[in-house]
Design a protein around this motif. Sequence first.
Motif, PDB file in Angstrom:
ATOM      1  N   PRO A 238      62.999  -9.111  45.410  1.00 54.50           N
ATOM      2  CA  PRO A 238      63.051  -9.152  43.949  1.00 54.50           C
ATOM      3  C   PRO A 238      63.934  -8.063  43.362  1.00 54.50           C
ATOM      4  CG  PRO A 238      61.060  -8.050  44.652  1.00 54.50           C
ATOM      5  CD  PRO A 238      61.745  -8.528  45.909  1.00 54.50           C
ATOM      6  N   PRO A 239      64.290  -8.186  42.086  1.00 56.25           N
ATOM      7  CA  PRO A 239      64.931  -7.066  41.398  1.00 56.25           C
ATOM      8  C   PRO A 239      63.938  -5.919  41.294  1.00 56.25           C
ATOM      9  CG  PRO A 239      64.290  -8.762  39.830  1.00 56.25           C
ATOM     10  CD  PRO A 239      64.063  -9.337  41.187  1.00 56.25           C
ATOM     11  N   ALA A 240      64.412  -4.765  40.889  1.00 62.50           N
ATOM     12  CA  ALA A 240      63.534  -3.592  40.824  1.00 62.50           C
ATOM     13  C   ALA A 240      62.403  -3.800  39.826  1.00 62.50           C
ATOM     14  CB  ALA A 240      64.344  -2.357  40.455  1.00 62.50           C
ATOM     15  N   PHE A 241      61.175  -3.790  40.318  1.00 64.28           N
ATOM     16  CA  PHE A 241      60.006  -3.864  39.437  1.00 64.28           C
ATOM     17  C   PHE A 241      59.676  -2.501  38.831  1.00 64.28           C
ATOM     18  CE2 PHE A 241      58.044  -7.694  41.899  1.00 64.28           C
ATOM     19  CZ  PHE A 241      58.887  -8.552  41.220  1.00 64.28           C
ATOM     20  N   ILE A 242      60.220  -1.444  39.436  1.00 63.61           N
ATOM     21  CA  ILE A 242      59.957  -0.085  38.950  1.00 63.61           C
ATOM     22  C   ILE A 242      61.296   0.577  38.640  1.00 63.61           C
ATOM     23  CG2 ILE A 242      58.770   2.095  39.408  1.00 63.61           C
ATOM     24  CD1 ILE A 242      57.208   0.672  41.621  1.00 63.61           C
TER      25      ILE A 242
ATOM     26  N   GLY B  12      54.519  -1.693  38.160  1.00 61.51           N
ATOM     27  CA  GLY B  12      55.444  -2.251  39.140  1.00 61.51           C
ATOM     28  C   GLY B  12      54.808  -2.412  40.509  1.00 61.51           C
ATOM     29  N   LEU B  13      54.018  -1.431  40.913  1.00 62.40           N
ATOM     30  CA  LEU B  13      53.345  -1.510  42.204  1.00 62.40           C
ATOM     31  C   LEU B  13      52.365  -2.683  42.235  1.00 62.40           C
ATOM     32  CD1 LEU B  13      52.854  -0.307  44.996  1.00 62.40           C
ATOM     33  CD2 LEU B  13      51.159   1.239  43.960  1.00 62.40           C
ATOM     34  N   ALA B  14      51.675  -2.893  41.127  1.00 64.60           N
ATOM     35  CA  ALA B  14      50.760  -4.037  41.044  1.00 64.60           C
ATOM     36  C   ALA B  14      51.525  -5.347  41.189  1.00 64.60           C
ATOM     37  CB  ALA B  14      50.011  -4.002  39.713  1.00 64.60           C
ATOM     38  N   ALA B  15      52.735  -5.410  40.608  1.00 61.87           N
ATOM     39  CA  ALA B  15      53.557  -6.619  40.723  1.00 61.87           C
ATOM     40  C   ALA B  15      53.976  -6.864  42.167  1.00 61.87           C
ATOM     41  CB  ALA B  15      54.792  -6.492  39.822  1.00 61.87           C
ATOM     42  N   TYR B  16      54.326  -5.796  42.892  1.00 58.43           N
ATOM     43  CA  TYR B  16      54.688  -5.948  44.303  1.00 58.43           C
ATOM     44  C   TYR B  16      53.492  -6.450  45.112  1.00 58.43           C
ATOM     45  CZ  TYR B  16      59.274  -3.714  43.838  1.00 58.43           C
ATOM     46  OH  TYR B  16      60.566  -3.433  43.503  1.00 58.43           O
ATOM     47  N   HIS B  17      52.295  -5.911  44.842  1.00 61.31           N
ATOM     48  CA  HIS B  17      51.092  -6.382  45.535  1.00 61.31           C
ATOM     49  C   HIS B  17      50.874  -7.873  45.284  1.00 61.31           C
ATOM     50  CE1 HIS B  17      49.082  -2.995  47.465  1.00 61.31           C
ATOM     51  NE2 HIS B  17      49.475  -2.217  46.466  1.00 61.31           N
ATOM     52  N   HIS B  18      50.991  -8.263  44.031  1.00 62.10           N
ATOM     53  CA  HIS B  18      50.699  -9.648  43.643  1.00 62.10           C
ATOM     54  C   HIS B  18      51.670 -10.630  44.285  1.00 62.10           C
ATOM     55  CE1 HIS B  18      49.232 -12.985  41.396  1.00 62.10           C
ATOM     56  NE2 HIS B  18      50.254 -13.045  40.548  1.00 62.10           N
ATOM     57  N   ILE B  19      52.953 -10.317  44.239  1.00 67.60           N
ATOM     58  CA  ILE B  19      53.946 -11.279  44.714  1.00 67.60           C
ATOM     59  C   ILE B  19      53.954 -11.354  46.242  1.00 67.60           C
ATOM     60  CG2 ILE B  19      55.996  -9.782  44.895  1.00 67.60           C
ATOM     61  CD1 ILE B  19      57.439 -12.076  43.300  1.00 67.60           C
TER      62      ILE B  19
END
Length: 391
Positions: A296-300, A309-316
């Motif tokens: 993905p593009p940078a979530f953070i 952003g870390l939560a988004a990485y966990h979810h995806i």
Amino acid sequence: MVELILNRGAERRLKRGHLWIYSNEVDTKRSPLKGIDPGSQCQVLDSQGKPLGTALVNPSQLICGRLVSRTIDFSAADVGERIQTAYQLRQRYFEHPSYRLIYGDSDWLPGLVVDRFGDYLVVQTSNWGMERYQQAIVDKLVALVQPRGILLRNDHQGRSVEDMPLVKETVYGDVPEMAAFEENGVPLLAPVHQGQKTGWFYDHRENRRLLNRWVNGKRVLDLFSYAGGWGVQALANGASSTVCVDASQQALDWCAVNAEHNKVSEKLTTVQGKALEVLKSMVADKERFDAIVLDPPAFIKRRKDHKAGLAAYHHINELAMRLLKRDGLLVSASCSMHLESDELLDCVRGAAHRLGRRASILASGGQGADHPVHPAIPETNYLKAHFAHVG
């Protein structure tokens, strides 16, 4: 030359080799930032008045200065010499003329990026200091590389942050809409005029090379696919089929062009949509894949975005893992500078734990040799990728 005097102790990081000066490290009572023209050269002194070198300065930015010399002399000749040094490094480590030729701070040219696509170069500058040397940069590249064309892609977001004008123009020769190049032995086309950044993302080259070894006969899902860097290379290396997902239909069109370029169009499916929504739909439809690339593009983008952003990485990562067949391969990648490699690894571990699956890390990778890491600037080491076998 205007002097920039640092607060007590602020010189320690610079003496260890870092090049950035933050505005809160400057003793503004003795050396006011206000009034300095963006892009000016300033002599940097520690709190005791000892010289540390010369910096290019933009007084309105958080990173207000970037050291370009440990002396008080920096000129267009120095820019040219550093371009030549960077070029020689790439010539040494790359057989094919397809690579990032200049990588900013790591090549001692802060704010300058140059990507090479065979006979064509794409140039970006992102601060006023390097902007002042634009003609010298172009002249040196012409003399050194002898390209057929140079495209200036100064229409990126980084320039807006520095209050610089957005410009896109061909400054030498002619540059086609799609520039031919090669990555890991696969012929490709980069949308250098309309694509993201310079048109391509060379940084994952080595990670893609590793994936290419493990995809023969496999069904692959390439999320955030852009122009097919992962997915089309997988097809070219024997994958039975690839599904490329991207929010941009134009990006998927470029992906299809690259598939056609490699004569694998019949094995490619493209899906336009937001990755999370597509993943949820595929989970509901009980789709399954042998290998999934999550790049993905940078979530953070900023340090303050870390928690969300870390939560988004966990979810995806969990959604992607739900789509993996037994004994499937998950490539979990991140270009977020503010995400540690171990944190991304924990996203993979957490997803496997919640789903009751066994994950084994086969390999971990970073950026290629054309994105060299400056050992004193951790910010230049931003890319990470973990290859997980999921039972």
